[in-house]
Design a protein around this motif. Sequence first.
Motif, PDB file in Angstrom:
ATOM      1  N   GLU A 108      -1.191   0.448   2.194  1.00  0.00           N
ATOM      2  CA  GLU A 108      -0.856  -0.721   2.618  1.00  0.00           C
ATOM      3  C   GLU A 108      -0.736  -1.730   2.162  1.00  0.00           C
ATOM      4  O   GLU A 108      -0.325  -2.579   1.601  1.00  0.00           O
ATOM      5  N   GLU A 109      -2.261  -1.915   0.748  1.00  0.00           N
ATOM      6  CA  GLU A 109      -1.307  -1.941  -0.292  1.00  0.00           C
ATOM      7  C   GLU A 109      -0.980  -2.647  -0.780  1.00  0.00           C
ATOM      8  O   GLU A 109      -0.343  -3.476  -1.500  1.00  0.00           O
ATOM      9  N   CYS A 110      -0.060  -1.199  -1.360  1.00  0.00           N
ATOM     10  CA  CYS A 110       0.865  -1.275  -1.740  1.00  0.00           C
ATOM     11  C   CYS A 110       1.755  -1.902  -1.819  1.00  0.00           C
ATOM     12  O   CYS A 110       3.023  -2.856  -1.775  1.00  0.00           O
TER      13      CYS A 110
ATOM     14  N   ASP B 286       2.078  -4.332   0.778  1.00  0.00           N
ATOM     15  CA  ASP B 286       1.579  -5.726   0.550  1.00  0.00           C
ATOM     16  C   ASP B 286       1.664  -6.442  -1.118  1.00  0.00           C
ATOM     17  O   ASP B 286       2.456  -7.678  -1.629  1.00  0.00           O
ATOM     18  N   ALA B 287       1.405  -5.626  -1.637  1.00  0.00           N
ATOM     19  CA  ALA B 287       1.707  -6.203  -3.200  1.00  0.00           C
ATOM     20  C   ALA B 287       3.623  -6.148  -3.745  1.00  0.00           C
ATOM     21  O   ALA B 287       4.017  -6.801  -4.347  1.00  0.00           O
ATOM     22  N   SER B 288       4.394  -5.976  -2.527  1.00  0.00           N
ATOM     23  CA  SER B 288       5.947  -5.223  -2.555  1.00  0.00           C
ATOM     24  C   SER B 288       6.466  -6.496  -2.199  1.00  0.00           C
ATOM     25  O   SER B 288       5.801  -7.781  -1.667  1.00  0.00           O
TER      26      SER B 288
ATOM     27  N   GLU C 251      10.811  -7.168   0.805  1.00  0.00           N
ATOM     28  CA  GLU C 251      10.371  -6.678   2.997  1.00  0.00           C
ATOM     29  C   GLU C 251       9.741  -5.033   2.719  1.00  0.00           C
ATOM     30  O   GLU C 251       9.931  -4.151   3.992  1.00  0.00           O
TER      31      GLU C 251
ATOM     32  N   TYR D 229      -3.073  -1.450   9.507  1.00  0.00           N
ATOM     33  CA  TYR D 229      -1.643  -1.049   8.366  1.00  0.00           C
ATOM     34  C   TYR D 229      -0.657  -2.027   9.184  1.00  0.00           C
ATOM     35  O   TYR D 229       0.240  -1.335   9.292  1.00  0.00           O
TER      36      TYR D 229
ATOM     37  N   ALA E 221       1.238  -3.930   8.089  1.00  0.00           N
ATOM     38  CA  ALA E 221       2.802  -3.096   6.490  1.00  0.00           C
ATOM     39  C   ALA E 221       3.303  -2.271   6.563  1.00  0.00           C
ATOM     40  O   ALA E 221       4.948  -1.828   6.522  1.00  0.00           O
TER      41      ALA E 221
ATOM     42  N   THR F 174       7.268  -1.039   8.114  1.00  0.00           N
ATOM     43  CA  THR F 174       7.931  -1.019   6.959  1.00  0.00           C
ATOM     44  C   THR F 174       8.588   0.776   8.892  1.00  0.00           C
ATOM     45  O   THR F 174       9.493   0.692   8.220  1.00  0.00           O
TER      46      THR F 174
ATOM     47  N   GLN G  75      -5.241  -5.698  -9.486  1.00  0.00           N
ATOM     48  CA  GLN G  75      -4.264  -6.788  -8.343  1.00  0.00           C
ATOM     49  C   GLN G  75      -3.209  -5.235  -8.091  1.00  0.00           C
ATOM     50  O   GLN G  75      -3.038  -5.716  -8.816  1.00  0.00           O
TER      51      GLN G  75
END
Lengths: 235, 235
Positions: free
Chosen positions: A147-149, A151-153, A156, A192, A194, A198, B49
């Motif tokens: 999820e963090e990955c 979010d860091a994109s 989309e 989760y 995001a 996906t 981050q």
Amino acid sequence: MAYNLWYWPTIQGRGEFVRLAMEAAGIDYVDCARQGGSEALIEDMERRQGRTPFAPPYLAIDSMVIAQVANILLFLTDRHDLAPSGIADRYWLHQIQLTISDVVAEVHNVHHPVAVMDYYDGQKAEAARAATQFRNERLPKFLGWFEECIDASPGEWAIDHRWTPVDTSLFQLVEGLRYMFPKRMAAIEGDYPALIATRDRVAAIPGVRDYLKSERRIPFNTDGIFRHYPELDAA
Amino acid sequence: MAYNLWYWPTIQGRGEFVRLAMEAAGIDYVDCARQGGSEALIEDMERRQGRTPFAPPYLAIDSMVIAQVANILLFLTDRHDLAPSGIADRYWLHQIQLTISDVVAEVHNVHHPVAVMDYYDGQKAEAARAATQFRNERLPKFLGWFEECIDASPGEWAIDHRWTPVDTSLFQLVEGLRYMFPKRMAAIEGDYPALIATRDRVAAIPGVRDYLKSERRIPFNTDGIFRHYPELDAA
């Protein structure tokens, strides 16, 4: 020229991560053992000399044999331009892919914790113990990281504004986990958003949509990596 | 500029595969947590981050953070020309490296079969069962495959006429297995002469030789991946 993909013909298993990426990208391949059966796969492996795979799945192309899911996807990504090619993106993508390999290995370990070569029925007590910690601790840790990955994109998709084999692999991971742990996934999926978005985007890629409706998509079953044993699931 | 390597400071663990390749190649790095301790590693992970690693080891260089052993070694290989660059060699090398990752994961599973987050003492019975199959079935299967890989090499190293991170990783694998399963390895090592010869050649690489004699080489212990528990070993 079509690739020859060799994998067990009656399960999704690890081969499915390769199939999905090729179907999404419209890459021609022959799923050889779907025609010749497991015997054909075993014969093909025994026939090869020199640089042979440790285990399926593997792609055979020209004189090369490429095994290991993350390696196959790296090869296809390089050769068919399936991802951004900048250095930072390249190793970041592979890092995520290898972490997907790790969670898949832990999933397999849930139903085969003490004897990978034997049957589940002979290790049910150990599997129940492994499943508890997997559901409660490992699963949220992995899903939270994916999820963090995403979010860091900046885009989309998992890495930017186009899908890559990491996205199709995350789709398969979510599908497999939903099949294996329906109660647990229903309880935590909402954490989760995001990742689930996906998953939904991948399902709408035309090549994937067609594939999922076709006979080429083998249904989940209790011979693959993701196995639904009700006794291993709980919210 | 030196790389910052982040890994647990009191074990060889997965970080050792990265350390050995850099020591063999003479690549400058700072083993950050050897100075700041585990607390510094945990702080570094929490401080990051966006594109953060799932777990150590990771290399930090410029703005990139590269995690996953096989991915780190691929990056170092590409950047420092540590291996033949032809397509066939490239994916073959990575295939072997990923299979080393697989056996390392199975080794860890031997002492943590049902609860990766808990102590060995709480899962000794399960570990005994896992160790039996690992020693008798999985270990010969993996070592036999690595032996065939080296036999297929046209040169004296795993892939050709120069050492690569696959060779240093095979060295570490043999060393770890000898520490963890001294009786079993003594019984079967003779079946893998090419693998053992590779181990010996790596030990003689000047950078490796110096490293092994230095304080930078942490001794094996029962907190790492390879753990010597006498009750898990047998010829």
